[in-house]
Design a protein around this motif. Sequence first.
Motif, PDB file in Angstrom:
ATOM      1  N   PRO A  15       1.156  -9.095   5.556  1.00  0.00           N
ATOM      2  CA  PRO A  15      -0.261  -9.020   6.539  1.00  0.00           C
ATOM      3  C   PRO A  15      -1.142  -8.067   5.110  1.00  0.00           C
ATOM      4  N   GLN A  16      -2.337  -8.953   5.897  1.00  0.00           N
ATOM      5  CA  GLN A  16      -3.714  -8.660   4.964  1.00  0.00           C
ATOM      6  C   GLN A  16      -4.318  -7.425   4.632  1.00  0.00           C
ATOM      7  N   ALA A  71       0.430  -0.815   4.134  1.00  0.00           N
ATOM      8  CA  ALA A  71       0.783   0.016   4.012  1.00  0.00           C
ATOM      9  C   ALA A  71       2.056   0.588   4.428  1.00  0.00           C
ATOM     10  N   ASP A  72       2.058   0.160   5.547  1.00  0.00           N
ATOM     11  CA  ASP A  72       2.561   0.001   6.977  1.00  0.00           C
ATOM     12  C   ASP A  72       3.860  -0.932   6.462  1.00  0.00           C
TER      13      ASP A  72
END
Length: 454
Positions: free
Chosen positions: A4-5, A11-12
């Motif tokens: 993820p970018q 965070a997720d």
Amino acid sequence: MNKPQSWEARADEYSLYGFTDLPSVHKRGAVVLTHGEGPYVVDVNGRRYLDANSGLWNMVAGFDHKGLAEAAKAQYDKFPGYHAFFGRMSDQTVMLSEKLVEVSPFPNGKVFYTNSGSEANDTMVKMLWFLHASEGNPQKRKILTRVNAYHGVTVVSASMTGKPYNEVFGLPLDGFIHLTCPHYWRNGEEGETEDEFTARMARELEETIEREGADTIAGFFAEPVMGAGGVIPPSSGYFQAILPILKKHDIPMISDEVICGFGRTGNTWGCQTYDFTPDAIISSKNLTAGLFPMGAVILGPDLSERLQAAIEKIEEFPHGFTASGHPVGCAIALKAIDVVMNEGLADNVQRLAPRMEAGLRAIMDRSDHIGELRGIGFMWALEAVKDKATKTPFDGDLSVSERIANTCTDLGLICRPLGQSIVLCPPFVLTEDQMDEMFDKLEQALNKVFAEVA
Ligand SMILES: *Cc1c(COP(=O)(O)O)cnc(C)c1O
């Protein structure tokens, strides 16, 4: 595999959120912060938020206090870490214990360090269990606290916490008894005066002690003002009514000052504000102005002496954390106490508390959906209600307080939803202008959300 970018997605992907409303965070993404300026924090997108929660009650000197950072750096350069086992401890640890006893309400006392408030409460319970057993009362183990109390999250301190969410862990443990929360506005009966309510709380305590047997009760723990329960000051004369009962039955009274300690209520300790002397004090959060994880048990003269005697018998107290009394934490705490008490921070709370109360009261008076304003010093809560006259709460599914807090965040103000209330506990460095900014943004958010739900 694609990583993820965005900061929010990262965070997720890799962090398990604690005490976080997942629907809100799924919809809005986490707020990822990089630094702070005075009472403001700044996120990865450069957005500034006035943090009216002082982080988590603890960043009382704001987010960029130079003197505190310098005290930390100096100690990291000199002696960056040590423990407090085997008769060794750092000079900073010696000095902090001296200081804590000096500023405590106790003429004599002793200090034991932990890394958190939860561990300090856990430690206190172990001290009581050990002490009573050593004095020939091994059955004196039950712990009394109140519904809505917050004492932490370890197995014992979560058992002391009086919140229904601990049921998911199968807690509380047996022997942790929760008395009625002394919140007159919500728990007072029809036609009951506040003094009668307090007398009822005292009767409940006495009946509980008689039912359970005083010889089975190890101690009573209370926050002077309940913090995470939604900022609930005691009803009038509460501590004056219950302390004699505890004393009569030989039950130590422990003041959990993790939030109230070091200035939050306008005095050094909450027990000073409410004019009572406990048998011990639990400190954390403000102790290091949030710059180091640290907690402390401060024992009053009676418990110090009795515990010392119990330890002498077996020659060693078998308890302690690797980082108990960490020299950097102690150096920061020494500086934090000085900053709060001698650089005008506690004075600022004293000076501006009436202004904060008046501003919030004006907001309440202009709103049809704020049922109660409660608090003291720099800790306040506004309770949202559907109907002011009947105190009927909003339907829980509306998540009113979460919506208000989220709307505040959009406006650049961080405040905390707790039950159906909004909690405001700003850093002690807050100025008048910043307080007005807090009022303005809060009122905008309240008006917007109440227009949607009412
Ligand atoms: C926050 C808090 C604790 C727990 O402290 P942690 O450092 O989070 O373990 C205990 N008691 C009170 C009153 C608190 O507010």
